[in-house]
Design an enzyme around this catalytic site. Structure first.
Site, short mmCIF file in Angstrom:
data_model
loop_
_atom_site.label_atom_id
_atom_site.label_comp_id
_atom_site.label_asym_id
_atom_site.label_seq_id
_atom_site.Cartn_x
_atom_site.Cartn_y
_atom_site.Cartn_z
CE LYS A 26 -4.16 1.67 2.29
NZ LYS A 26 -5.06 0.99 1.38
NE ARG A 96 -7.33 3.79 4.55
CZ ARG A 96 -8.60 3.44 4.34
NH1 ARG A 96 -8.94 2.19 4.35
NH2 ARG A 96 -9.52 4.36 4.14
N GLY A 105 -8.50 -7.15 4.31
CA GLY A 105 -9.36 -7.25 5.48
C GLY A 105 -8.78 -7.99 6.66
CG MET A 107 -3.10 -7.09 9.34
SD MET A 107 -1.43 -6.62 8.86
CE MET A 107 -1.58 -6.53 7.08
NE ARG A 352 -5.40 -4.44 -2.92
CZ ARG A 352 -5.92 -4.61 -1.72
NH1 ARG A 352 -5.15 -4.51 -0.65
NH2 ARG A 352 -7.21 -4.88 -1.56
CG HIS A 468 -14.04 -10.43 3.71
ND1 HIS A 468 -14.45 -11.72 4.04
CD2 HIS A 468 -12.77 -10.33 4.13
CE1 HIS A 468 -13.46 -12.35 4.63
NE2 HIS A 468 -12.43 -11.53 4.70
NE ARG A 574 0.27 -45.21 -9.20
CZ ARG A 574 -0.07 -43.94 -8.94
NH1 ARG A 574 0.48 -43.32 -7.91
NH2 ARG A 574 -0.95 -43.32 -9.68
NE ARG A 630 5.17 -49.29 -8.43
CZ ARG A 630 4.68 -48.51 -7.47
NH1 ARG A 630 5.42 -47.51 -7.00
NH2 ARG A 630 3.47 -48.70 -7.01
CD GLU A 758 10.09 -47.18 -4.60
OE1 GLU A 758 8.97 -47.06 -4.07
OE2 GLU A 758 10.46 -48.20 -5.21
CB SER A 777 11.84 -43.28 -12.07
OG SER A 777 10.81 -42.35 -11.82
N GLY A 779 11.40 -42.32 -6.69
CA GLY A 779 10.09 -42.38 -6.07
C GLY A 779 10.13 -41.60 -4.76
CB THR A 780 10.24 -37.95 -4.19
OG1 THR A 780 9.06 -37.66 -4.94
CG2 THR A 780 11.47 -37.71 -5.06
CG ASP A 782 7.56 -45.70 -0.69
OD1 ASP A 782 6.66 -45.17 -0.01
OD2 ASP A 782 7.44 -46.83 -1.20
CB CYS A 844 7.59 -41.52 -10.76
SG CYS A 844 8.39 -42.77 -9.74
CE1 TYR A 864 10.14 -39.90 -15.73
CE2 TYR A 864 12.16 -40.12 -17.02
CZ TYR A 864 11.21 -40.67 -16.17
OH TYR A 864 11.34 -41.97 -15.75
#
Length: 888
Positions: A26, A96, A105, A107, A352, A468, A574, A630, A758, A777, A779-780, A782, A844, A864
């Site tokens: 602001k 303000r 709205g 604050m 803004r 609002h 899977r 898989r 994994e 690949s 397997g984030t 696990d 993956c 990828y």
């Protein structure tokens, strides 16, 4: 400390638009408008550094501030031509908040500061309107007492209502000057009763109290919740803006309004907004009165009888329109502006970047790029990838008849059905139980923020397109209808009535925020078509990104959705997910419970045609694109029969003794099945499983190629590998099966063998594993569990506290833990590439669809990511933005 107060006035300012971190959005906007020569009421901004000091020193102001505050007030008085306690023309100011990120709205605000028992008379004399002066004074007492002194707002509301009842008056407009004078006395008595002191009369004391209260509101509950929902850091703090008051409620030639330089719902290039004659700014956004349209075009579209600003004040409208165009061109973005007209004089109070829906953001970005206002790269960086989720919101199927109860303003697009609730706490409670709710309110307030987030949609009886409810719902991507015609909400009875019908808590309704309709019951929905600006922007994103984007899909429906959303193949199919229905699960249970190779082969023979048909359909849908299958990875507890009926069913299918099967199931039960007999371990122990799956894959590929004319792009992925030796055993079986099928058919299938990484050990041994694997690949999902030692299914009990207390920056199952899991991924990539330079590297887990995680994967250099089909567009855009950021 450095400079704490930054002055601004029309034509000059100490600050600028680039100082948003110091002056807040602001304050920076006011400074920039002043520099541009727009009519901005003079004032000054106290910096976010003051806020930081305030919280670091037990909510006290810096000692240096007193001198700067006095100097700023003196400067303000010189510019305005009058000062506090001026007997002829008292200086009145607004106080303000203004954080770096817009928090509408959330604050606190104080208006009309500087009024007291003496200055109210001077104001009345100056304006020639005693009623106006005492109305301003009672507003100030109510607002200041609520915000600064902590007297509950309802105390004043009840006192006013009781006064009107005694006078047999219904509307505030019917009250005269003597009435407001009497109400002022009542309000002061309320303060004395609750605080034990008189209402403060010293304007300087009032100002310091208001400044502290606004800084304090940075840490109020609704602001904290809003920051958590929008990932706004708590240490940013807020600035405080002190400005000379201008009055939109002075007479019928005065007004106040809010407007956008383009339509924030659709993105159309049209002035869009609302105003109220003889009102203060809070009246527009609070939704207490239904506002009027800014332009004649908008009034006609809304079918409103109330005159527009264009018709009522044509000169003011023309001036405002010119400023809107100037500001949009200057900022190169759609602007959200607040203005006041005081006795025919236009004042600009704020500008803004405007909040907008995802469809509007897309259209605005693409249009501005085509207009030459921004570049295509700018357009890509303007769109938050996560906001694309809004484009997938369902809409009411227009071909199905439904009972429209009422219509209101289409405040935020999309449609949703759910059971009616009337309070934010109940909305959060029921949503936490997995129930879909519609939050119905007379009008929303900032305290409702948690319930609005929990609800599927918001419905209000009052308000406008910039109230609002509308602004917050659009920011959240929630459907919203405001000012629903004839809607009467009874909180005490927990019901609402409309069109001669009564609906109670728990009844089902549908809210269509695109059309403004409210419909009885749950109606059929239709997913939107992703065309137009979406297709254009995605084309630009695809040209800018390096990362390929695939989808996790194992059903034809998911595979078709993935192609529709631009997936470049399947990164994870899977196979165990294909067995959770009908007789398939019985056959899988037969295989698991068999106590001999012959028994397993008999069960696998039943599964082979099922798998072959499934794979064939995936290859056909993805013709010419890679499909990563898989091998079987079922945690046994998900497939083992548990009830007597389930065991009896399997026993019948196998021709076996139920008691023997029960004993076998008990033998196979595990204390920790997620780290148990699954993944590659099944293939090592029971290689006939690998043989069946490999045969199904190759036979399906041959059949699909015959149908489509495109050779299948086969990738076979071995799960839960931690050593090269495991992978070598599985690869040998796959190769032998491929050779056998070639001998049978005379057809050779080209395929790649890879490993799913994994386990922490697998990332450390990735170089060794890559000597066999042609692709890896990560397997984030696990990998996060095994690295952090956290069960995803049980972590909800404590992860929230870890994030809130700063132990973790985010939920590690949503955004990758870069310092731990991320480092393991980076190590794995480096070692794999060193061993096999052309190894393909992918991700993956669900992190593949998370924009923050995609930034990291771009840095690491994976080839990828693969994510759920409906997150593919998000990943495509996030990958483009990550590439542009890296390019610098």
């Amino acid at each position: 400390m450095s400079k704490l107060a930054y002055n601004f006035r029309q034509g000059e300012a100490d600050g600028a638009a680039s100082m948003k971190e110091l002056l807040g959005g602001k304050g920076a906007g006011l400074a920039e408008m002043a520099r541009l020569g727009l009519p901005v009421p003079p004032g000054f901004t106290l910096t976010t550094e003051v806020c930081a000091y305030f919280y670091a020193h037990d909510k006290t102001l810096p000692p240096d501030l007193s001198e700067e505050l006095d100097a700023a007030l003196t400067h303000l008085g010189d510019v305005a031509g009058h000062s506090f306690d001026d007997p002829d023309w008292p200086l009145l100011v607004s106080v303000r908040s203004g954080a770096r990120a817009s928090m509408p709205g959330m604050m606190d605000t104080v208006l009309n500061l500087g009024l007291n028992d003496n200055t109210v008379g001077a104001l009345a004399k100056k304006c020639g309107d005693e009623r106006f002066a005492f109305d301003c004074y009672r507003r100030f007492i109510e607002m200041y007492s609520s915000v600064v002194l902590g007297v509950a707002h309802h105390e004043f509301e009840e006192a006013l209502e009781q006064y009107k009842e005694r006078r047999a008056i219904i509307l505030d407009a019917e009250l005269h000057a003597d009435d407001w004078r009497a109400v002022v006395t009542l309000y002061k008595e309320i303060v004395a009763e609750h605080k034990g002191v008189d209402f403060p009369q010293n304007p300087h004391q009032q100002l310091v109290g208001a400044i502290k209260a606004v800084f304090s509101s940075w840490m109020n509950h609704r602001a904290i919740v809003y920051r958590e929902l929008h990932n706004i850091p708590a240490d940013w703090g807020t600035a405080v803006n002190v400005q000379v008051m201008v009055f939109g409620n002075m007479d019928d030639n005065s007004a106040t309004g809010v407007a956008f330089s383009r339509n924030p719902s659709t993105g159309a290039r049209e002035l869009y907004g609302e105003f109220l004659i003889n009102a203060q700014g809070e009246d527009v956004v609070a939704g207490m009165r239904t506002p009027q349209s800014i332009s004649e075009e908008a009034r006609l579209t809304a079918k409103s009888d109330a005159p527009s600003l264009e018709a009522t004040m044509p000169a003011v409208f023309a001036e405002f329109k010119a400023y809107a165009e100037k500001l949009e061109a200057h900022y190169r973005d759609m602007q959200d502006m607040e203005f006041t007209v005081e006795r025919g004089k236009l004042w600009m109070l704020q500008t803004r970047g405007g909040k907008r829906t995802a469809p509007a953001a897309l259209k605005i970005a693409v249009d501005m790029a085509n207009e030459g206002l921004i570049t295509r790269d700018d357009a890509l960086m303007r769109i938050d990838p996560a906001s694309l989720d809004q484009l997938l919101h369902p809409t009411v199927d227009p071909e199905i008849g439904h009972a429209v109860l009422t219509s209101g303003l289409p405040a935020s697009p999309g449609a949703a059905c759910g059971e009616i609730v009337f309070g934010p706490e109940e909305a959060m409670e029921l949503a936490g139980q997995g129930r879909k709710v519609i939050l119905a309110r007379v009008e929303t307030s900032p305290e409702d923020i948690g319930g609005m987030h929990a609800a599927q949609a918001i419905l209000t009886a009052r308000g406008g397109m910039t109230s609002h409810a509308a602004v917050v719902a659009r920011g959240m991507g929630k459907p919203c209808v405001t000012a629903a015609v004839g809607l009467r909400i009874d909180y005490e009875d927990q019901s609402f009535s409309v069109a001669g019908r009564r609906f109670r808590k728990g009844d089902m309704i549908t809210v269509d925020g695109s059309s403004g309709q409210v419909i009885a019951g749950a109606v059929k929905m239709r997913r939107p078509e992703l065309t137009g600006e979406f297709a254009v922007l995605m084309g630009w994103a695809d040209a800018a990104r390096r990362l390929k984007v695939r989808a996790n899909a194992e059903t034809p429906m998911d595979a078709k959705a993935a192609r529709k959303f631009g997936a470049e193949g399947i990164g994870l199919a899977r196979t165990e997910h294909m067995f959770f229905e009908g007789e398939r699960i019985v056959a899988v249970r037969e295989m698991i419970l068999a106590d001999s190779a012959d028994g397993r082969k008999a069960a696998l023979a039943k599964l082979l045609p099922m798998q072959r048909d499934d794979f064939k359909e995936l290859f056909e849908i993805m013709a010419g694109l890679p499909v990563t299958i898989r091998l079987l990875d079922p945690p046994l507890h998900e497939f083992l029969p548990h009830s007597d009926a389930e065991i009896a069913h399997v026993a019948t299918a196998m021709g076996a003794d139920p008691s023997k099967l029960r004993k076998r199931a008990q033998e196979l039960s595990e204390f920790n099945p997620m780290l148990g007999f699954r993944g590659v371990r099944l293939g090592v122990a029971f290689p006939e499983i690998v043989d069946m799956q490999a045969r199904a894959i190759f036979e399906a590929a041959i059949a699909a190629a015959a149908e489509t004319g495109e050779p299948a792009q086969i990738e076979i992925m071995v799960p839960l590998v931690f050593s090269k030796a495991e992978l070598d055993l599985i690869k040998r079986r796959v190769d032998e099966t491929a050779q056998a099928i070639e001998a049978e058919t005379g057809l050779r299938s080209s395929y790649h063998i890879g490993a799913m990484i994994e386990l922490p050990r697998a990332t450390l041994r990735a170089g060794d594993i890559a000597l066999t694997a042609e692709f890896l690949s990560f397997g984030t999902n696990d990998l996060t569990q095994t690295t952090l030692g956290i069960s995803r299914d049980d972590a909800g009990a404590f992860l929230g506290a870890y994030v809130a207390k700063g132990v973790l920056p985010a939920d590690p199952f949503v955004t990758i833990d870069q310092e731990g899991v991320g480092e393991l991924v980076a190590i794995g990539c480096e070692r794999a590439r060193k061993a096999r330079p052309n190894v393909a590297l992918g991700v993956c887990g669900e992190h593949g669809g998370d924009p923050a995680s995609i930034d990291f994967f771009e840095e690491v250099g994976v080839d990828y990511v693969s994510c759920s089909p409906f997150r593919v567009p998000i990943a495509r855009l996030a990958a483009a933005r990550a590439a542009l950021r890296r390019k610098g």
